[in-house]
Design an enzyme around this catalytic site. Structure first.
Site, short mmCIF file in Angstrom:
data_model
loop_
_atom_site.label_atom_id
_atom_site.label_comp_id
_atom_site.label_asym_id
_atom_site.label_seq_id
_atom_site.Cartn_x
_atom_site.Cartn_y
_atom_site.Cartn_z
NE ARG A 145 41.46 30.58 13.14
CZ ARG A 145 41.29 31.52 12.30
NH1 ARG A 145 40.30 30.98 11.40
NH2 ARG A 145 41.91 32.54 12.11
NE ARG A 166 35.70 31.64 9.01
CZ ARG A 166 36.78 32.74 8.74
NH1 ARG A 166 37.57 33.38 9.76
NH2 ARG A 166 36.79 33.29 7.36
CE LYS A 220 35.08 37.50 9.54
NZ LYS A 220 36.41 37.93 10.10
CE LYS A 280 34.69 34.86 13.00
NZ LYS A 280 35.75 35.95 13.48
CB CYS A 305 44.37 39.97 17.11
SG CYS A 305 45.04 41.31 16.44
CB CYS A 323 48.19 38.98 10.93
SG CYS A 323 46.63 39.42 10.28
CB CYS A 351 43.72 45.17 11.05
SG CYS A 351 42.88 43.54 10.92
CB CYS A 368 41.16 38.47 15.17
SG CYS A 368 40.93 38.15 13.23
#
Length: 572
Positions: free
Chosen positions: A85, A155, A216, A218, A436, A442, A481, A485
């Site tokens: 990414r 990110r 993470k 964002k 996603c 994935c 899931c 995302c």
């Protein structure tokens, strides 16, 4: 002030840290033994800690799950490869850069595609180990990197595209870039490993700390009234406040996030809290110290409760805000008024205040590839070869051909139509649906999403047509899931994968993206949720109030309860 992580006194000092804290501590500032793994011919993957550490360099190790059983029969390891990414703050990419990534995808990736993502950037899928270093060096040669697009760091920073108000967008974009640069890791591990940079000793990470963030993180910059970046999906958001078309500061929203875990009531999606307004000159300082408080107060014991949203709910939003003010030496002012009215992309041509023209293309699922009768990738390449402006990737997985002079409009539109990049038959519903990646690449996916979405949208289009509202739409999102995302937890109808062909169905988000939906059906297939949606859409059409969206309708009618406070309401 030391940036070394010290367990907050309010947490159990005797609790055992998650293993990710060990591997970050022992990684020598994210270097690990990645270089040795690259030279290992016995496996196509990365071993031990390096499997996690490559994420800090913008990559995830994956394999093609469609062929995994067959390879196992042949006593072969899974066909390991990486997804990369890129770091593209605000999603802006030059035509020359586009041509470079197009060439690499065609020649060096297993799938040949460029995937536009909800993080307003592109991904390569299916890059084998022998091509990984070449990939990074190619990106570097055109001014792109993948530093900190995954892992426990801040990110890729999103920014509303808003091509019409060009001056305001330019200012917001510049702040998105400044924030991205300011919060980057200081370690030179990326350059050393992938770009053959000179090896230097790293002695500190001034903002992120030696063990980086607990989870993470964002960040977005958004320009009302468009909420295309879905601020409530993100830890930190800067909502642009303008005066006579000039950016004067930001309202700061903290603590949004959508990921959860099936069956764990201690996890939930959560909206961000509005901390207040700041003038422009305090932007980087506030960004730094929202990060530093989360760094020091976040949960490093249980990664499922490590994100900023849980830190706010554990210690209280007021306490978190007060600590940010104390560290930054800045007081938040009362929030300035703003309103979100929509969050979709404006398709087709629009003219900016600078007289330039911008063409927004709908890219279903964000997957740019040549399909039979629809050579999207070739079309983008041909446009890039003549385009004089730039491309803008949106947070809804679409592509804007931006900055087109009037005399080039006809040529670009003709190329777009010839290659299937413009299809007048695409419905509003299709343009308001998103998924996603999910299967087959994935490793977390429990159900189909990207490959299933076109078929599902056709079914929903049929239901809308059946009830006489074919020109209307419902914000629909499907994810493989519960990790968030595809931002299904801000949809009017969100399907979250539970198993092959099985989904949890959530209802009750809204058009503006300011409300979390609630569980309506659990672990069901098409045979259950499509008839249920048929009945609900029929009821909506018959009983809705003027311009009432589907999500507002199901809340008003009590079909699902409104989620006001996620910690108490989401699982109730």
């Amino acid at each position: 002030m030391s940036t070394e992580y010290k367990p907050n006194s309010k947490l159990d000092p005797n609790a055992k840290f998650a293993d990710n804290e060990r591997l970050k501590t022992q990684s020598n500032y994210l270097r690990g033994t990645i270089e040795a793994d690259l030279k290992d011919p016995l496996t196509g993957g990365f071993t031990a800690d390096n499997f996690q550490l490559i994420r800090f360099h913008g990559m995830y190790q994956q394999d093609d799950r469609d062929i995994r059983p067959e390879r196992a029969k042949q006593k072969l390891e899974p066909l390991h490869n990486v997804m990369l990414r890129a770091r593209m703050p605000g999603g802006i990419i030059k035509p020359s850069q586009w041509l470079a990534i197009d060439k690499f995808a065609e020649e060096k990736s297993m799938y040949g595609s460029i995937r536009l993502t909800t993080r307003q950037t592109f991904q390569f899928h299916g890059v084998l180990k022998p091509n990984i270093k070449e990939m990074h060096q190619m990106l570097n040669s055109v001014g792109i990197d993948s530093i900190a697009t995954a892992g426990d760091v801040n990110r890729n920073v999103l920014c509303t595209t808003n091509p019409v108000e060009s001056q305001l967008h330019q200012e917001a974009y510049e702040w998105a870039t400044k924030i991205s640069e300011h919060l980057l890791p200081h370690t030179k591990a990326y350059a050393e490993i992938w770009l053959n940079g000179e090896k230097t000793e790293t002695t500190e990470e001034p903002i992120l700390g030696s063990t980086y963030l607990p989870r993470k993180f964002k960040t977005t910059v958004t320009i009302p009234p468009n909420n295309e970046v879905d601020v409530h999906a993100n830890d930190l958001n800067f909502v642009a406040i303008a005066d006579n078309g000039k950016l004067v500061g930001f309202n700061v929203l903290v603590g949004g996030g959508l990921a959860m875990t099936h069956g764990d009531v201690n996890t939930y999606p959560r909206k961000a809290d509005d901390f207040g307004f700041i003038p422009l000159e305090h932007t980087l300082k506030i960004a730094e110290h929202v990060v530093s408080v989360q760094r020091d107060w976040g949960n490093r014991v249980n990664r499922k409760n490590a994100k900023t949203k849980y830190t706010l709910d554990t210690f209280g939003a007021d306490a978190f805000k007060a600590e940010v003010q104390k560290r930054a030496g800045v007081e938040f002012e009362p929030s300035r008024p703003y309103e979100f009215t929509h969050r979709g992309d404006r398709f087709g041509w629009v003219e900016g205040i600078d007289g330039k023209h911008h063409l927004t293309l709908f890219i279903e699922n964000g997957r740019i590839l040549d399909y039979p009768g629809k050579p999207l990738k070739t079309g983008c390449r041909k446009i890039a070869q003549i385009h004089q402006g730039d491309f803008r990737m949106t947070a809804n997985q679409n592509l804007i051909i931006a900055g087109v002079p009037a005399d080039q409009k006809a040529t670009i539109e003709q190329l777009a139509r010839e290659h299937g990049l413009i299809n007048d038959e695409h419905t509003v519903q299709r343009k308001n649906s998103m998924a996603c990646v999910a299967l087959p690449t994935c490793p977390l996916a429990m159900a189909e999403a990207e490959r299933y979405l076109p078929e599902l949208v056709t079914q929903v289009e049929g239901l809308l047509d059946k009830h006489g509202v074919a020109d209307d739409s419902i914000i629909l999102r499907v994810v493989g899931c519960p990790n968030g995302c595809g931002r299904a937890m801000l949809a009017e109808i969100g399907l979250v994968g539970k198993g092959l062909g099985k989904y949890n169905v959530y209802l009750g988000g809204n058009r503006e993206g300011t409300r979390v939906p609630k569980l309506y059906l659990e672990n069901v297939g098409e045979d259950v949720y499509l008839p249920a949606l048929d009945e609900l859409i029929g009821q909506w059409v018959q009983e809705r109030q003027s311009d009432e969206c589907f999500g507002d309708f199901v809340i008003r009618k009590g079909i699902v309860a409104e989620v006001k406070v996620s910690k108490t309401d989401f699982h109730a």
